[in-house]
Design a protein around this motif. Sequence first.
Motif, PDB file in Angstrom:
ATOM      1  N   GLN A   1       0.823  -1.204   0.000  1.00 22.13           N
ATOM      2  CA  GLN A   1       0.000   0.000   0.000  1.00 22.13           C
ATOM      3  C   GLN A   1       0.862   1.261   0.000  1.00 22.13           C
ATOM      4  O   GLN A   1       0.545   2.242  -0.689  1.00 22.13           O
ATOM      5  CB  GLN A   1      -0.914  -0.004   1.228  1.00 22.13           C
ATOM      6  N   ALA A   2       1.942   1.252   0.771  1.00 19.21           N
ATOM      7  CA  ALA A   2       2.824   2.422   0.824  1.00 19.21           C
ATOM      8  C   ALA A   2       3.447   2.696  -0.540  1.00 19.21           C
ATOM      9  O   ALA A   2       3.558   3.855  -0.964  1.00 19.21           O
ATOM     10  CB  ALA A   2       3.908   2.207   1.882  1.00 19.21           C
ATOM     11  N   ASP A   3       3.834   1.654  -1.241  1.00 16.48           N
ATOM     12  CA  ASP A   3       4.406   1.835  -2.577  1.00 16.48           C
ATOM     13  C   ASP A   3       3.362   2.375  -3.557  1.00 16.48           C
ATOM     14  O   ASP A   3       3.649   3.249  -4.380  1.00 16.48           O
ATOM     15  CB  ASP A   3       4.972   0.513  -3.093  1.00 16.48           C
ATOM     16  N   ALA A   4       2.131   1.857  -3.453  1.00 13.49           N
ATOM     17  CA  ALA A   4       1.053   2.338  -4.324  1.00 13.49           C
ATOM     18  C   ALA A   4       0.729   3.798  -4.019  1.00 13.49           C
ATOM     19  O   ALA A   4       0.485   4.611  -4.923  1.00 13.49           O
ATOM     20  CB  ALA A   4      -0.190   1.464  -4.153  1.00 13.49           C
ATOM     21  N   LEU A   5       0.737   4.143  -2.747  1.00 14.76           N
ATOM     22  CA  LEU A   5       0.514   5.523  -2.329  1.00 14.76           C
ATOM     23  C   LEU A   5       1.587   6.436  -2.899  1.00 14.76           C
ATOM     24  O   LEU A   5       1.294   7.515  -3.430  1.00 14.76           O
ATOM     25  CB  LEU A   5       0.527   5.581  -0.802  1.00 14.76           C
ATOM     26  N   ALA A   6       2.844   6.007  -2.794  1.00  8.63           N
ATOM     27  CA  ALA A   6       3.950   6.810  -3.309  1.00  8.63           C
ATOM     28  C   ALA A   6       3.791   7.075  -4.798  1.00  8.63           C
ATOM     29  O   ALA A   6       4.011   8.202  -5.273  1.00  8.63           O
ATOM     30  CB  ALA A   6       5.273   6.112  -3.021  1.00  8.63           C
ATOM     31  N   SER A   7       3.409   6.062  -5.541  1.00 11.43           N
ATOM     32  CA  SER A   7       3.200   6.235  -6.980  1.00 11.43           C
ATOM     33  C   SER A   7       2.078   7.223  -7.261  1.00 11.43           C
ATOM     34  O   SER A   7       2.169   8.053  -8.173  1.00 11.43           O
ATOM     35  CB  SER A   7       2.903   4.884  -7.632  1.00 11.43           C
TER      36      SER A   7
ATOM     37  N   LEU B   1      -5.195   2.077  -4.535  1.00 12.90           N
ATOM     38  CA  LEU B   1      -4.990   0.759  -3.939  1.00 12.90           C
ATOM     39  C   LEU B   1      -5.808  -0.270  -4.701  1.00 12.90           C
ATOM     40  O   LEU B   1      -7.010  -0.095  -4.902  1.00 12.90           O
ATOM     41  CB  LEU B   1      -5.410   0.775  -2.465  1.00 12.90           C
ATOM     42  N   ARG B   2      -5.169  -1.317  -5.109  1.00 14.75           N
ATOM     43  CA  ARG B   2      -5.863  -2.331  -5.909  1.00 14.75           C
ATOM     44  C   ARG B   2      -6.716  -3.253  -5.065  1.00 14.75           C
ATOM     45  O   ARG B   2      -7.593  -3.947  -5.568  1.00 14.75           O
ATOM     46  CB  ARG B   2      -4.847  -3.166  -6.708  1.00 14.75           C
TER      47      ARG B   2
END
Length: 215
Positions: A37-43, A206-207
Amino acid sequence: MPTTRIILIRHGETAWNAERRLQGHIDIALNAEGERQADALASALAGERFDAIVSSDLQRAYQTATAVARLHDLPVETDPSLRERCYGGFEGLLYAEIEQRYPAEFAAWQSRDVDSTMPEGERRAETFRQFYRRAVDAILAWAGAHPGGTLAVVAHGGVLECAYRAALGLSLETPRTFKVMNASINRFTIKEGNLVLDSWGEVGHLRQGALDELP
């Protein structure tokens, strides 16, 4: 007056979120889903321009903020005033365990007695009113330090709840009827020294589903 923008973010998921165990000030890391989730948020925030990235000093928030900061070449500044509420002796317990061990205090908490106290544990608990003032004051202080800027502030479900109530002028005693999701994006502006809500609960990046903070 220049407009200051706050993008307020709840940390990614932890194992204790998933099993409904109360964290408070206990320092729990993200689980694998929280890291995703943190990586998706960063993107999702890669195209934003930030003047500062600020985080609670608890690692679940700091890890989430670090993922965002990597794409912006900015340090993560930490502030313990952005921590989750301290729940004293409730911390580390499942909700069912709290109700069984501390029935009177649990009932007061669930009835939204905002001045009720909880049993002491490793730390002294805060009332909700004390926590609300701490959380809102911390957000406004960071905004005041960056007039006209845009800040990413990574904190906890309770901190986001306080900001939402402050922006909408909701009584602290009213039930929480809004969701506070893991790794959600929540946008505020500061007008005349007050929080104003622009958008709430953005989780399209978020997927998979994100867990609402425990009420």
